[in-house]
Design a protein around this motif. Structure first.
Motif, short mmCIF file in Angstrom:
data_model
loop_
_atom_site.label_atom_id
_atom_site.label_comp_id
_atom_site.label_asym_id
_atom_site.label_seq_id
_atom_site.Cartn_x
_atom_site.Cartn_y
_atom_site.Cartn_z
N GLU A 4 -60.82 -17.71 -0.69
CA GLU A 4 -59.43 -18.14 -0.83
C GLU A 4 -59.11 -18.44 -2.29
O GLU A 4 -59.82 -19.21 -2.94
CB GLU A 4 -59.18 -19.40 0.02
CG GLU A 4 -57.73 -19.87 -0.04
CD GLU A 4 -57.48 -21.11 0.81
OE1 GLU A 4 -57.19 -20.96 2.01
OE2 GLU A 4 -57.60 -22.22 0.26
N HIS A 5 -58.05 -17.81 -2.78
CA HIS A 5 -57.63 -17.99 -4.17
C HIS A 5 -56.11 -17.97 -4.25
O HIS A 5 -55.43 -17.46 -3.35
CB HIS A 5 -58.18 -16.87 -5.06
CG HIS A 5 -59.66 -16.72 -5.06
ND1 HIS A 5 -60.50 -17.55 -5.75
CD2 HIS A 5 -60.46 -15.82 -4.41
CE1 HIS A 5 -61.75 -17.18 -5.57
NE2 HIS A 5 -61.76 -16.13 -4.76
N ILE A 64 -51.27 -17.89 -2.24
CA ILE A 64 -52.63 -18.19 -1.82
C ILE A 64 -52.99 -17.28 -0.66
O ILE A 64 -52.31 -17.24 0.37
CB ILE A 64 -52.78 -19.66 -1.42
CG1 ILE A 64 -52.53 -20.56 -2.64
CG2 ILE A 64 -54.19 -19.92 -0.86
CD1 ILE A 64 -52.53 -22.05 -2.32
N ARG A 65 -54.06 -16.52 -0.84
CA ARG A 65 -54.54 -15.60 0.17
C ARG A 65 -56.07 -15.68 0.24
O ARG A 65 -56.72 -16.14 -0.70
CB ARG A 65 -54.13 -14.15 -0.14
CG ARG A 65 -52.63 -13.90 -0.13
CD ARG A 65 -52.07 -13.97 1.27
NE ARG A 65 -50.66 -13.58 1.33
CZ ARG A 65 -49.65 -14.41 1.13
NH1 ARG A 65 -49.89 -15.69 0.82
NH2 ARG A 65 -48.40 -13.98 1.22
N THR A 66 -56.61 -15.23 1.38
CA THR A 66 -58.07 -15.17 1.54
C THR A 66 -58.50 -13.72 1.64
O THR A 66 -58.03 -12.98 2.51
CB THR A 66 -58.51 -15.93 2.80
OG1 THR A 66 -58.11 -17.29 2.69
CG2 THR A 66 -60.03 -15.87 2.94
N LEU A 98 -61.28 -10.85 -15.96
CA LEU A 98 -60.62 -10.88 -14.65
C LEU A 98 -60.67 -12.28 -14.06
O LEU A 98 -59.71 -12.74 -13.44
CB LEU A 98 -61.29 -9.89 -13.71
CG LEU A 98 -61.27 -8.42 -14.08
CD1 LEU A 98 -61.81 -7.57 -12.92
CD2 LEU A 98 -59.88 -7.95 -14.46
N GLN A 99 -61.81 -12.97 -14.24
CA GLN A 99 -61.94 -14.34 -13.71
C GLN A 99 -60.95 -15.28 -14.38
O GLN A 99 -60.35 -16.14 -13.72
CB GLN A 99 -63.37 -14.83 -13.95
CG GLN A 99 -63.66 -16.20 -13.36
CD GLN A 99 -63.76 -16.17 -11.86
OE1 GLN A 99 -64.66 -15.55 -11.30
NE2 GLN A 99 -62.84 -16.87 -11.18
N LEU A 134 -57.59 -14.78 -12.85
CA LEU A 134 -57.54 -15.38 -11.52
C LEU A 134 -57.41 -16.89 -11.60
O LEU A 134 -56.58 -17.50 -10.90
CB LEU A 134 -58.80 -14.99 -10.74
CG LEU A 134 -58.87 -15.40 -9.27
CD1 LEU A 134 -57.77 -14.73 -8.46
CD2 LEU A 134 -60.24 -15.06 -8.69
N ASP A 135 -58.20 -17.50 -12.48
CA ASP A 135 -58.19 -18.96 -12.62
C ASP A 135 -56.88 -19.49 -13.18
O ASP A 135 -56.52 -20.65 -12.96
CB ASP A 135 -59.34 -19.42 -13.53
CG ASP A 135 -60.71 -19.18 -12.91
OD1 ASP A 135 -60.77 -19.00 -11.68
OD2 ASP A 135 -61.71 -19.17 -13.66
N SER A 136 -56.14 -18.65 -13.89
CA SER A 136 -54.88 -19.11 -14.51
C SER A 136 -53.77 -19.29 -13.48
O SER A 136 -52.74 -19.90 -13.78
CB SER A 136 -54.42 -18.12 -15.58
OG SER A 136 -53.80 -16.98 -15.01
N LYS A 137 -53.93 -18.75 -12.27
CA LYS A 137 -52.98 -18.93 -11.16
C LYS A 137 -51.55 -18.54 -11.54
O LYS A 137 -50.59 -19.22 -11.21
CB LYS A 137 -53.02 -20.37 -10.65
CG LYS A 137 -54.39 -20.78 -10.14
CD LYS A 137 -54.41 -22.23 -9.69
CE LYS A 137 -55.81 -22.62 -9.20
NZ LYS A 137 -55.84 -24.04 -8.75
N GLY A 138 -51.45 -17.45 -12.29
CA GLY A 138 -50.13 -16.93 -12.64
C GLY A 138 -49.70 -17.20 -14.07
O GLY A 138 -48.73 -16.60 -14.55
N ALA A 139 -50.39 -18.09 -14.76
CA ALA A 139 -50.04 -18.37 -16.15
C ALA A 139 -50.31 -17.14 -17.02
O ALA A 139 -49.61 -16.89 -18.02
CB ALA A 139 -50.84 -19.56 -16.68
N LYS A 140 -51.30 -16.36 -16.62
CA LYS A 140 -51.58 -15.08 -17.27
C LYS A 140 -51.47 -14.00 -16.20
O LYS A 140 -51.85 -14.22 -15.05
CB LYS A 140 -52.99 -15.07 -17.88
CG LYS A 140 -53.22 -16.17 -18.92
CD LYS A 140 -54.67 -16.17 -19.40
CE LYS A 140 -54.93 -17.30 -20.37
NZ LYS A 140 -56.36 -17.34 -20.80
N LYS A 141 -50.97 -12.84 -16.58
CA LYS A 141 -50.72 -11.78 -15.60
C LYS A 141 -51.62 -10.57 -15.84
O LYS A 141 -51.84 -10.18 -17.00
CB LYS A 141 -49.26 -11.33 -15.65
CG LYS A 141 -48.26 -12.44 -15.37
CD LYS A 141 -48.33 -12.91 -13.93
CE LYS A 141 -47.86 -11.87 -12.96
NZ LYS A 141 -47.86 -12.38 -11.55
#
Length: 245
Positions: free
Chosen positions: A149-150, A165-167, A214-215, A218-225
């Motif tokens: 889930e991320h 948020i999706r799994t 890539l990580q 993902l960790d930026s949760k939209g702050a970076k695209k």
């Protein structure tokens, strides 16, 4: 009564699933066929939209009708009126509480990519990667960071009201004779999510970007695209799963 259908379509000549002004859509073609059968102005509801030039092997939709036909007759009647790039694979009666979108438990997408010599016959059905070889092992390693889930806001198009948020249950990448298959299974996918994830993983496979890159996205949760998006012709909606499946 409520009827559930499984449909396959070649997305090459469609501007996506959803009805839009002045362009051809899968939804519009099916609704026109239903109008011919029932005389009713029926709106169908799908498990989700697919974009322009994206294909489906087993898309699901449902609709309600007062027309009294045997459940398998709907399949035959629809196929009679549908164009050759859409085919209804099954039709059945379902309970009124079934919904093609809201009852979904899992979806599976496949993405097909070839590193072989260009073929004009495959141009609408496989992404023919023009930049040389890809590293399968490192792409398989990169795929693992997306499982679980991320918040996938960096890997999809979203608005302020959308939940990102999706799994992702599984992400398998295989290769045979220069053809790579990416299989993604999850509880749902936002618009362009599969294509952005695959696009990013391809960059890792080409050794242009790192798994850490890539990580970080993902960790930026939209702050970076993620700015990498795989081409649509390689994408297939493979399966939609429900509780009864």
């Amino acid at each position: 009564m409520r009827i559930k259908c499984i449909v396959a379509y070649d997305g090459t000549l469609f501007h996506g699933w959803q009805i839009q002004p002045n362009v051809r859509s899968v939804q519009e073609e099916i609704q026109k066929a239903l109008k011919n059968i029932t005389g009713e102005n029926i709106v169908i509801h799908s498990s989700g939209r697919t974009d322009a030039h994206v294909h489906a092997h087993n898309q699901v939709f449902h609709f309600d009708s007062d027309k009294n036909l045997p459940e398998k007759q709907w399949q035959r009647a629809l196929n009679h009126f549908l164009p050759a790039d859409i085919y209804i694979k099954d039709s059945c009666f379902v309970n009124e509480d079934f919904h093609s979108r809201y009852s979904v438990k899992e979806k599976e997408y496949h993405y097909i990519l070839s590193t072989n010599t260009y073929s004009p016959f495959d141009r609408h059905y496989i992404y023919q990667y023009p930049y040389g070889k890809l590293d399968l092992k490192i792409m398989q390693e990169a795929a693992q960071i997306f499982i679980g889930e991320h918040d996938f806001a960096s890997y999809c198009v979203y608005d302020q009201y959308g939940n990102t948020i999706r799994t992702l249950y599984d992400f398998i990448i295989s290769e045979e004779d220069g053809v790579f298959t990416f299989v993604l299974k999850g509880n749902g996918f936002r618009r362009y999510m599969v294509r952005h994830i695959v696009g990013g993983v391809i960059q890792v496979g080409a050794h242009r970007k790192s798994i850490a890159f890539l990580q970080d996205l993902l960790d930026s949760k939209g702050a970076k695209k993620c700015l990498f998006k795989a081409e649509p012709e390689g994408l297939y909606l493979e399966h939609v799963y429900y509780e009864e499946d």
